[in-house]
Write a protein that holds these residues in place. Structure first.
Motif, PDB file in Angstrom:
ATOM      1  N   HIS A 176      35.846  48.489  29.716  1.00 16.29           N
ATOM      2  CA  HIS A 176      35.881  48.733  31.162  1.00 16.29           C
ATOM      3  C   HIS A 176      34.459  48.676  31.728  1.00 16.29           C
ATOM      4  N   GLN A 177      34.296  47.920  32.804  1.00 14.75           N
ATOM      5  CA  GLN A 177      32.984  47.735  33.418  1.00 14.75           C
ATOM      6  C   GLN A 177      32.910  48.331  34.830  1.00 14.75           C
ATOM      7  N   ARG A 178      34.008  48.275  35.558  1.00 12.79           N
ATOM      8  CA  ARG A 178      34.017  48.786  36.939  1.00 12.79           C
ATOM      9  C   ARG A 178      34.666  50.175  36.928  1.00 12.79           C
ATOM     10  N   TYR A 213      32.880  53.088  45.154  1.00 12.69           N
ATOM     11  CA  TYR A 213      33.555  53.568  43.943  1.00 12.69           C
ATOM     12  C   TYR A 213      33.444  55.094  43.791  1.00 12.69           C
ATOM     13  N   LEU A 234      39.680  47.724  48.309  1.00 11.19           N
ATOM     14  CA  LEU A 234      38.387  47.085  48.092  1.00 11.19           C
ATOM     15  C   LEU A 234      38.580  45.635  47.639  1.00 11.19           C
ATOM     16  N   PRO A 235      37.608  44.760  47.933  1.00 17.94           N
ATOM     17  CA  PRO A 235      37.705  43.377  47.463  1.00 17.94           C
ATOM     18  C   PRO A 235      37.844  43.290  45.944  1.00 17.94           C
ATOM     19  N   GLU A 236      37.202  44.213  45.241  1.00 16.31           N
ATOM     20  CA  GLU A 236      37.271  44.245  43.779  1.00 16.31           C
ATOM     21  C   GLU A 236      37.534  45.693  43.347  1.00 16.31           C
ATOM     22  N   PRO A 237      38.808  46.059  43.185  1.00 10.06           N
ATOM     23  CA  PRO A 237      39.127  47.447  42.802  1.00 10.06           C
ATOM     24  C   PRO A 237      38.542  47.789  41.434  1.00 10.06           C
ATOM     25  N   PRO A 238      38.337  49.069  41.161  1.00 11.34           N
ATOM     26  CA  PRO A 238      37.818  49.474  39.848  1.00 11.34           C
ATOM     27  C   PRO A 238      38.841  49.223  38.742  1.00 11.34           C
ATOM     28  N   GLU A 239      38.345  49.209  37.515  1.00 11.71           N
ATOM     29  CA  GLU A 239      39.213  49.053  36.342  1.00 11.71           C
ATOM     30  C   GLU A 239      39.628  50.404  35.766  1.00 11.71           C
ATOM     31  N   ASP A 266      47.240  48.464  34.124  1.00 14.20           N
ATOM     32  CA  ASP A 266      46.696  48.029  35.407  1.00 14.20           C
ATOM     33  C   ASP A 266      45.498  48.867  35.858  1.00 14.20           C
TER      34      ASP A 266
END
Length: 335
Positions: A176-178, A213, A234-239, A266
């Motif tokens: 996991h990165q985000r 975040y 968000l454009p890029e939701p967290p992982e 998910d």
């Protein structure tokens, strides 16, 4: 109703001797003590606690003000406090602040008016002039779990910073990165400590913590749902989401379920404060566990020391990480 004079007459001793037995004083022979206790049982004598408090200036009662009685952490804490107080000959009156400063202040005033011997407090969000005045007035007080900076009050708490560091390393190892976090109220000391620890641990792995975040919650389930919904906008939701409280983690799970999403496929999830049903959810939830029972026991020990004229120091215990399947599984564990 039988009085202390009736007990003295039945046992064939003086009223002063009965009083010494009631107060646990030494210097009473065992056979005399036995006669007095037998007389009390035969007469069904019960000491008048109100009269005794007027004589001794003590009620043998402690006040406990918790932030939210519906939060399983505080429910377990209250149970531990009652058990420890009972073992020391004290009873406990509980006030639920419901995460509201005004309600907390109401309980401080009410319990003080009832002449409790000391206060255990887990402060709600924000500063409190009423709490500060209670400290200045000399009421023995101990903060448990949370505290207010600048007040000379012993604090019994758990340090979760190393456990948060372990959590971030665990999430990073799983790929996991985000990583996002849902915080508690802005002025709550425990919330700020957990956010700082999370940010510091991310830096160790070269990971950022963008402002979007960091979701502002309030240690309630609804805020976990709301912040999780915001993350998906968000454009890029967290992982992965780290909820700094168990109820907010349940809110995350509710929102993911509403969207037809699954943990951890998910979205990975971890929580601060383990609760009894986290091992039994689907999937079991990774959590940072505090030594809740010991916190309650040590807090009562510190407060009764103050009440009985001894000094009391702050106590810091350690929280620890319990990895479960809500963050995903290490590929090596599948082989």
């Amino acid at each position: 109703m039988a009085g202390i004079k009736d007990v003295a007459a039945r046992a064939g001793v003086s009223v002063a001797t009965v009083s010494r037995v009631l107060n646990g004083h030494s210097g009473v022979r065992d056979d005399t003590r036995s006669r007095v206790l037998s007389a009390m049982a035969e007469l069904r004598y019960r000491p008048n606690a109100v009269a005794r408090s007027l004589r001794t200036d003590q009620t043998r009662t402690l006040g406990l003000i918790i932030s939210d009685v519906l939060n399983p952490f505080f429910t377990e804490l209250a149970r531990a406090v009652e058990d420890a107080a009972r073992s020391r000959g004290y009873s406990v009156v509980i006030g639920n602040a419901d995460e509201q400063l005004a309600l907390q202040d109401h309980h401080v005033r009410t319990l003080s008016d009832r002449r409790i011997d000391g206060l255990l407090v887990s402060p709600a969000d924000g500063d409190s002039a009423v709490l500060r005045e209670a400290v200045r007035s000399g009421i023995p007080m101990v903060f448990v779990d949370r505290w207010i900076d600048g007040l000379d009050v012993p604090v019994v708490r758990a340090d979760g910073r190393e456990a948060v560091r372990d959590l971030v390393a665990h999430l990073y190892a799983l790929g996991h990165q985000r990583l996002a976090i849902i915080t508690g109220p802005v002025a709550t000391t425990t919330s700020n400590e957990r956010v700082d620890a999370f940010r510091s641990a991310l830096c160790e792995h070269g990971l950022p913590l963008p402002a979007p975040y960091i979701g502002q919650g309030d240690f309630r389930t609804a805020s976990g749902r709301r912040v999780t919904s915001d993350f998906f906008g968000l454009p890029e939701p967290p992982e992965a989401i780290f909820a700094t409280d168990n109820l907010m983690a349940l809110g995350v799970m509710d929102e993911l379920r509403r969207r037809g999403l699954r943990v951890p496929d998910d979205m990975a999830l971890a929580a601060f404060d383990d609760i009894a049903w986290f091992p039994h959810t689907d999937p079991p939830v990774t959590a940072i566990a505090q030594p809740t029972a010991e916190l309650g026991h040590r807090a009562v020990a510190a407060l009764t020391d103050l009440v009985e004229g001894r000094s009391a120091d702050s106590v810091t215990l350690s929280a620890h990480l319990i990895p479960r399947r809500s963050c995903g599984e290490d590929e090596r564990s599948r082989r």
